[in-house]
Design an enzyme around this catalytic site. Structure first.
Site, PDB file in Angstrom:
ATOM      1  NE  ARG A   1      -3.409  -7.686  -2.824  1.00 23.63           N
ATOM      2  CZ  ARG A   1      -4.484  -7.970  -3.884  1.00 23.63           C
ATOM      3  NH1 ARG A   1      -5.099  -8.231  -5.048  1.00 23.63           N
ATOM      4  NH2 ARG A   1      -5.130  -8.968  -2.567  1.00 23.63           N
TER       5      ARG A   1
ATOM      6  CB  CYS B   1      -0.063  -7.605  -8.000  1.00 25.53           C
ATOM      7  SG  CYS B   1      -0.224  -8.665 -10.095  1.00 25.53           S
TER       8      CYS B   1
ATOM      9  CB  CYS C   1      -2.409 -12.501 -14.941  1.00 28.84           C
ATOM     10  SG  CYS C   1      -2.554 -13.524 -13.503  1.00 28.84           S
TER      11      CYS C   1
ATOM     12  CB  SER D   1      -0.472  -0.569   1.413  1.00 27.10           C
ATOM     13  OG  SER D   1      -1.143   0.892   0.814  1.00 27.10           O
TER      14      SER D   1
ATOM     15  CB  CYS E   1       3.221 -15.396  -8.956  1.00 27.02           C
ATOM     16  SG  CYS E   1       1.735 -14.682  -8.499  1.00 27.02           S
TER      17      CYS E   1
ATOM     18  CB  THR F   1      -6.126   1.213   4.782  1.00 20.73           C
ATOM     19  OG1 THR F   1      -4.906   1.612   4.481  1.00 20.73           O
ATOM     20  CG2 THR F   1      -5.695   1.302   6.974  1.00 20.73           C
TER      21      THR F   1
ATOM     22  CB  CYS G   1       2.972 -10.153 -15.617  1.00 18.63           C
ATOM     23  SG  CYS G   1       4.025 -11.009 -14.243  1.00 18.63           S
TER      24      CYS G   1
END
Lengths: 249, 311, 543
Positions: free
Chosen positions: C299, C514, C517, C51, C511, C335, C488
């Site tokens: 993310r 996130c 895909c 974040s 990976c 948040t 990606c």
């Protein structure tokens, strides 16, 4: 037969550490910590020996800060029967660790102490050998195979260019190398059950061991980065460089 | 200052790693070399050690109990000889790593393994965190017990010296430990972890057939082990245990030849400590070229046979 | 199946982010006898948290009113704020930010490492008796008699071929009277729950953004703790939503990142490279001089807002946090809304526990009666305006919405497309030429992924399921030229043998979880499922 397995809490092997910009050390604050991978192998082997009936009890020990209890919980979840946490302020050096372990060995009277061959933080590769020296016990380091029978332990050891087997009279010290076994997962049900297994906490200061450090860290630096390479234009040039410049063929 | 180096020999020669330890020891003071073995082996070893320039005296310990470099009697021997030596050294070999910490414990000393550089008589540089950081440490012990990282010190030559040999009386015994057997396979193809040269192949080879056809002759010529990238293993070009990388084997040979390997980060993590890296790749942008000492950009199916022929 | 062990709890929470942890704490506050179990797929709490993060303390004030007197990792108040509209060479600073873009005014907010905040909240939760198990991924939703009765963790030690390896350890059933899904954006179990109960019926499609982030350490003399910088405009074209952030916080740390709206149209676009090249802009570059990059991560986040929030409850549980889409997009903050939703769900669950109700249905009403709803309602038209009219006109609308309508417009703008429907074919997209990484300020993907400490156990089935490989060839390659190899941010997708026989190579080990895909794949042919627990990134403190 009791087996003692000392385990160390270290920065997880997946984490790339970085040197502090002031050169005082490696930044470890806020990093994921795990059991030293070689110690996991030692725990696994000890638990397997108990499961086979060659041992009766596996006792995990950790020496360090309070959070090392998490590492001990992992050992308990993997199958250790009980745990001992020896509290110290900082990460003590192998000589001190070996002296503390000697006190615990004299108290618990195991016939086998199973350690990881080295911790992946300070890479010392010394504690097992040192404990063996202090106790006057035989040592089987860098073990890739272990068999216990008739008051002896046979240890296949990883040596330069192959393996050798030694036979040690118990009690003995064995240190685990990578190929000894593949440790089991600490499964969720076992983690839950491990919360109920006994854990004793001791203060290092109460054990009568001199914990004065012999080594002081003057500075820590990043390893030099590789210097930029060259592009060669032909096989002939490559062979020439490898022969005369790099001198590796 | 006089320092004692425990020296290993092999086939009548002082092992290179021990000659590196001797080279390091000469920076600290006069060098005495200790050789140990049964009577015959210690004679041969002493002869070899006496020839290494920089060795001022050879201590020869010959006894059956020392035949197999078992840590227990060997440590007792070194401790018995430790006397006035300021530093006790050995190579960071399997034998050195086995015995020296035991020696240190018996002397109430904190050992300093894998020394890469000697700053002064008390201060040394050694790798921590798998070489991702270098620590300079200062010892307050009266006597220092060190193992020496071979790759960091150019070895002393094998020949050229003529040191006197002195037999030492061996009183050590050991009832607790006994040697059973050794298995050191004499394969034409060395194992990945201990190979001096590694030829490693990746996706660029395009098939299992090519993988063998192109890499094996090159590896034979160099006496090299064969490694592979993860993609090559995944694609079935090479067996699983040949994978070099973060999740495979971590290697640091003197020469690493990467053939048709783009250099995924996991692969680089497994071989970046190699002394000399050669990349053969058709793609001039491949990440492997950033870490290679020598890059040859072009068609590997032409380059590899030409290289094999030129060696 | 029968070999799986099972354990019963009052409440099972899937995911140890702000929503799950706030729910866990609230549950124990309101019902100290309730047994609460929380699982987290990351190797530890915080390991998968990415974040910005500037957080608004409103929900925390309600959850732990005394937090300011405790040793929390919330330490850097926002001190200065800058907002820029970028052209290629210039940055135009927006004046009177608090009036033109009031949603971006950050007075009273804090710059934090959200990973550290989560670790701190987790310690609180454990002290209050919540059982927290990191390293275990929820792999299966347990549904019996059409009621969710918990989740099962994934089996461990399954080989690549799907067989039981030597370390095989079966998953475990965590059975709860109520299950809260707090997986964050595009949760893989949430996806199944939504489908099973048709929770998205009648709401707008969700739209997403991809945030790609770096943490830097910079020289102390350049560090201005609490400085908050945002930008929009260059390098994105007017049809693409997104922008950069840069926050100074902690000990000489800088959080920098870039969000790209995943409704982007140009198949050649690479969110990773947009993030990299924006660092070279004169507005941002000086912040990186003399610094070093420490951490990298990425993310997806839900941007749809109120219109896209699905039905929140179902028999046996609820969706909370960004699993439901409670993110305030104009504020780029999720948040406080995630935490508030978790707290409200906890209150509804406590009520349902007391009355043995099947569905914690009062959650929806509690949301409607709270500031959470008010906040999302007033923000609801900003993001779709950008989608509808582009970046510049969208910004103008946002200004009018803020200054004149004050979020009370009598209309609601809608989303018409899911993000996987917006790509234009390669032949109709204008290629983008990104600068080569310089190794000092800008970097390539692989060296970036290295700094996320990502790893997965090698010998396990690939957790990125391409359902139909021939379809990849005809759609992803033939039409769009493999957009996944560009969107990606972790270099998972590569095309091998482009010239001769193009095929997709999946480096699942890279990976970073996130979920892009799963969202953006044009044919919805890629299904992201949880890999073996503990896998994925290991973001350290500071992230």
């Amino acid at each position: 037969m009791k087996i003692l397995v000392p385990v160390k809490r270290v920065v997880d092997y997946n984490i790339k550490v970085r040197v502090r910009s002031d050169g005082t050390g490696v930044e470890t604050a806020g990093l994921k910590m795990s059991m030293n991978p070689f110690d996991e192998i030692a725990v696994e082997e000890a638990v397997r020996l108990r499961e086979k009936g060659a041992a009766t009890e596996v006792i995990a020990i950790s020496i360090g800060v309070q959070q090392a209890q998490d590492t001990l919980r992992t050992a308990l979840a993997m199958g250790a029967d009980r745990a001992i946490l020896v509290l110290t302020d900082e990460s003590p050096e192998p000589l001190t660790v070996a002296k503390i372990l000697k006190v615990l060995v004299e108290r618990e009277k195991p016939e086998l102490v199973f350690l990881g061959k080295q911790a992946i933080d300070d890479d010392m590769n010394a504690t097992g050998q040192m404990l063996a020296g202090l106790l006057g016990w035989p040592q089987g380091t860098f073990a890739s195979k272990v068999e216990v029978a008739d008051g002896r332990v046979d240890v296949a050891r990883e040596i330069d260019g192959g393996t050798e087997t030694v036979s040690l009279a118990l009690p003995a010290i064995v240190t685990a190398d990578l190929r000894l076994n593949e440790p089991r997962y600490a499964s969720l049900p076992n983690i839950m059950k491990a919360k109920k297994k006994p854990m004793e906490t001791l203060q290092a200061a109460d054990l009568g061991v001199d914990t004065t450090r012999r080594l002081t860290t003057v500075s820590v630096s990043e390893p030099p980065t590789r210097k930029a390479g060259v592009t060669v234009s032909s096989v002939a040039e490559l062979v020439e460089k490898l022969r005369n410049e790099a001198r590796v063929i | 200052m006089t320092v004692l180096v425990f020296v290993e020999t092999e086939a009548g020669q002082v092992r290179q790693a021990s000659r590196s330890a001797i080279a390091a020891a000469t920076k600290l003071g006069d060098v005495h070399a200790l050789v140990a073995g049964d009577a015959a082996a210690s004679d041969a070893a002493a002869t070899a050690a006496a020839k290494v320039p920089g060795v001022a005296r050879v201590l020869k310990a010959g006894a059956d109990v020392l035949a197999h470099e078992l840590a227990e009697p060997l440590a007792d021997l070194i401790v018995a000889l430790a006397g006035d030596y300021t530093h006790l050294l050995a190579a960071s070999s399997a034998a050195g790593k086995n015995v020296m910490p035991r020696v240190a414990a018996l002397l109430d000393v904190q050992p300093i393994p894998d020394v890469m550089a000697i700053v002064d008589a008390d201060t040394f540089v050694r790798p921590i965190y798998a070489g991702n950081a270098l620590a300079t440490v200062k010892s307050s012990d009266a006597k220092k017990v060190l193992t020496i990282r071979a790759a960091s010190f150019d070895p002393a030559p094998a020949e050229g010296g003529s040191a006197p040999v002195e037999a030492v009386t061996v009183t050590v015994t050991d009832e607790t430990s006994r040697f059973v057997s050794a298995h050191t396979p004499v394969s034409d193809r060395p194992e990945l972890e201990s190979a001096r040269v590694i030829v490693s192949g990746g996706r660029g080879l395009q098939s299992a057939e090519n993988f063998h056809k192109y890499l094996e002759p090159l590896a034979d010529k160099l006496g090299a082990a064969i490694g592979a990238s993860r993609v090559a293993v995944d694609s079935g070009y090479a067996p699983n245990d040949s994978q070099v990388g973060q999740t495979g084997k971590i290697v640091a040979p003197e020469l690493y030849i990467a053939v048709g390997i783009s250099g995924a980060i996991q692969h680089l993590a497994g071989m970046k400590d190699s002394k000399v890296i050669v990349a053969i790749n058709k793609d001039a942008e491949a990440p492997i070229l950033q870490v290679a000492d020598y890059s040859l950009v072009g068609d590997l199916f032409e380059i590899v046979p030409a290289l094999t022929a030129a060696l | 199946m029968s070999e799986r062990e099972a354990m019963d709890f009052d409440v099972v929470i899937v995911g140890g982010g702000p929503a799950g942890l706030a729910a866990a704490i609230r549950l124990r506050q309101l019902a100290p006898e309730a047994t609460v179990c929380l699982i987290e797929k990351g190797s530890e709490i915080g390991a998968h948290i990415v974040s910005g993060a500037v957080i608004e303390p409103r929900a925390l004030d309600e959850l732990l009113p005394d937090w300011r007197n405790q040793d929390s990792p919330i330490r850097t108040p926002v001190s200065e704020e800058e907002m820029y509209f970028l052209t290629e060479t210039k940055g135009h600073r927006i004046p009177a930010l608090d009036r033109v873009m009031p949603h971006l005014a950050n007075h009273g907010n804090y710059v934090v490492s959200l990973g550290e905040v989560c670790r701190w909240l987790a310690a609180k939760a454990e002290d209050m008796g919540v059982e927290i198990y990191p390293g275990f991924a929820g792999a299966e939703v347990l549904i019996e008699n059409n009621r969710v009765v918990g989740v099962a963790t994934g089996d461990m030690g399954i080989t690549r071929e799907g067989e039981h390896g030597p370390n095989y350890a079966p998953g475990m059933e965590l059975r709860g009277k109520y299950t809260l899904f707090a997986e964050g954006c595009r949760g893989s179990l949430t996806k199944r729950v939504m489908a099973h109960y048709d929770l998205r019926k009648g709401v707008d499609p969700q739209t997403y953004g991809l945030g790609v982030k770096e943490v830097w350490e910079i020289p102390p003399e350049n560090h201005r703790p609490g400085l908050v910088v945002h930008s929009f405009g260059w390098p994105l074209d007017d049809r693409t939503y997104g922008g950069a952030w840069l926050y100074h916080f902690g000990e000489n740390l800088v959080s920098y990142g870039f969000v790209t709206g995943l409704d982007y149209e140009n198949t050649w676009l690479s969110p990773f490279d947009e993030m990299q090249r924006t660092k070279l802009h004169p507005v941002f570059r000086p912040h990186f001089e003399g610094g070093r990059r420490l951490i990298y991560g990425a993310r997806a986040l839900s941007e749809g807002g109120l219109q896209s929030i699905p039905r929140l409850t179902f028999p046996g549980g609820a969706l909370i946090g960004d699993s439901a889409g409670f993110l305030n997009t104009p504020k780029i903050k999720g948040t406080h809304t995630a935490m508030k939703s978790g707290m409200l769900a906890a209150e509804a669950v406590v009520e349902a526990l007391a009355t043995s109700r099947v569905e914690p249905g009062s959650f929806t009403q509690r949301v409607r009666n709270s500031w959470l709803y008010e906040e999302l309602k007033s923000a609801r038209n900003v993001r779709p305006a950008f989608a509808k009219w582009g970046m510049k006109a969208g910004a103008l609308y946002a200004g009018i919405d803020a200054m004149i309508l004050r979020g009370r417009a009598p209309w609601t703008l809608h989303y018409r497309h899911t993000d996987n429907e917006t790509l234009r074919p390669a032949s109709l997209s204008e290629p983008i030429s990104y600068p080569k990484p310089d190794g000092k300020v800008t970097f390539d993907r692989l060296s970036s992924v290295f700094l996320s400490n990502t790893n997965h156990e090698e010998d396990q089935p690939v957790h990125l399921h391409v359902e139909n490989m021939p379809l990849w060839k005809t759609v992803n390659w033939d039409v769009f030229r493999s957009p996944e190899s560009r969107y990606c941010p972790a270099g998972v997708y590569e095309v091998a043998d482009e010239a001769t026989d193009p095929r997709l190579v999946i480096n699942a080990q890279n990976c970073v979880h996130c979920k892009t895909c799963d969202i953006k794949d044009p044919a919805q042919n890629i299904d992201w499922v949880t890999p073996e627990g503990g896998g994925g990134p290991n973001y350290p403190a500071g992230m």
